[in-house]
Design an enzyme around this catalytic site. Structure first.
Site, PDB file in Angstrom:
ATOM      1  N   CYS A   1       0.839  -1.215   0.000  1.00 28.73           N
ATOM      2  CA  CYS A   1       0.000   0.000   0.000  1.00 28.73           C
ATOM      3  C   CYS A   1       0.866   1.254   0.000  1.00 28.73           C
ATOM      4  CB  CYS A   1      -0.929   0.013   1.212  1.00 28.73           C
ATOM      5  SG  CYS A   1      -2.026  -1.416   1.276  1.00 28.73           S
TER       6      CYS A   1
ATOM      7  N   ARG B   1      -7.931  -4.382  -3.124  1.00 31.64           N
ATOM      8  CA  ARG B   1      -7.466  -3.221  -3.906  1.00 31.64           C
ATOM      9  C   ARG B   1      -8.443  -3.006  -5.053  1.00 31.64           C
ATOM     10  NH1 ARG B   1      -2.431  -2.595  -1.762  1.00 31.64           N
ATOM     11  NH2 ARG B   1      -1.626  -4.522  -0.871  1.00 31.64           N
TER      12      ARG B   1
HETATM   13  C1  BEZ Z   1       0.557  -4.595   1.857  1.00 34.74           C
HETATM   14  O1  BEZ Z   1       1.758  -4.784   1.889  1.00 34.74           O
HETATM   15  O2  BEZ Z   1       0.076  -3.530   1.449  1.00 34.74           O
HETATM   16  C2  BEZ Z   1      -0.360  -5.692   2.281  1.00 34.74           C
HETATM   17  C3  BEZ Z   1       0.007  -6.985   2.066  1.00 34.74           C
HETATM   18  C4  BEZ Z   1      -0.839  -8.007   2.473  1.00 34.74           C
HETATM   19  C5  BEZ Z   1      -2.036  -7.708   3.114  1.00 34.74           C
HETATM   20  C6  BEZ Z   1      -2.404  -6.381   3.300  1.00 34.74           C
HETATM   21  C7  BEZ Z   1      -1.572  -5.374   2.876  1.00 34.74           C
END
Ligand code: BEZ
Length: 235
Positions: A52, A135
């Site tokens: 993110c 997402r």
């Molecule tokens: C992230 O790195 O943004 C992420 C990875 C797995 C689950 C939720 C967020």
């Protein structure tokens, strides 16, 4: 509209469901506050996570491109406002990534602890996660109609050049009454749809036959220069 578990997921062609929300830029009424603009409403799973963070830095670095395309970006996660503020401050003050640094996120980021907005837009997909949004990316036109929806899983960051290409493509659909072939980018040939097809306003009945190249009777193209496309973007 009130969100609850029985809301159907919005689909392409639907009017964007409206809501009021608290964001890092104050309270917003969506989509009403952005009359006459394109909107990209997108969700991420959680603040202070690496994928993110890379996405926010990339999107915020391209903010001027989206502004020039008359497009308002609005983010969302099911975190609270103070988490959002702390995360965006950390990004600005501490993270240097792929040449991006001091990145300030100026577009609103919705706090959605209740998950009301996430549920309203079908961003909670329980098979992927019960407790965070996937997402999602909703492209919403100036008439507040949903035009494209993308979903990505938690573990895969989005391609923001593709998000920009889709926005440019939708604006080109509308401004030129053409369809766009695989991998189209401004300057590439465009498809002149047969009369009444593809949901576009113009057709081969408009006397453009002389400029067309036809691969077969059902597959005709014409050229629109990159400059011509760019001159009409953002409308
Ligand atoms: C992230 O790195 O943004 C992420 C990875 C797995 C689950 C939720 C967020």
């Amino acid at each position: 509209m009130e969100a609850n578990v029985v809301n159907p997921m919005p689909r392409i062609g639907d009017n964007a469901p409206s809501f009021t929300a608290v964001t890092t830029q104050g309270v917003i009424n969506f989509p009403g506050d952005y009359q006459g603009k394109w909107k990209i409403l997108f969700s991420h799973p959680a603040d202070f996570t690496p994928v993110c963070t890379s996405e926010f830095m990339t999107f915020a670095s391209m903010a001027d491109d989206f502004e020039a395309l008359n497009c308002q970006l609005v983010g969302l996660s099911v975190d609270g406002l103070y988490s959002h503020i702390a995360w965006l401050r950390t990004i600005k003050d501490k993270i240097e990534y792929k040449g991006m640094k001091n990145v300030e996120v100026k577009f609103p980021l919705i706090e959605d602890i209740s998950m009301n907005v996430a549920k309203l837009y079908g961003m909670i997909q329980p098979g992927e996660s019960q407790t965070s949004a996937v997402r999602a990316v909703f492209f919403i036109d100036p008439k507040d109609k949903i035009r494209t929806i993308m979903y990505y899983p938690l573990s895969l960051g989005r391609n923001f050049d593709e998000i920009k290409r889709v926005l440019i493509g939708l604006q080109t659909n509308d401004n030129f009454g053409v369809a766009l072939p695989a991998d189209w980018c401004p300057g590439d040939e465009v498809i002149v749809p047969p009369a009444g097809s593809c949901g576009v306003a113009k057709s081969r009945m408009d006397g453009e036959e002389a400029e067309m190249k036809c691969y077969d009777w059902f597959f005709c193209t014409k050229n629109i220069s990159k400059e011509e496309v760019e001159s009409r973007l953002g409308k």
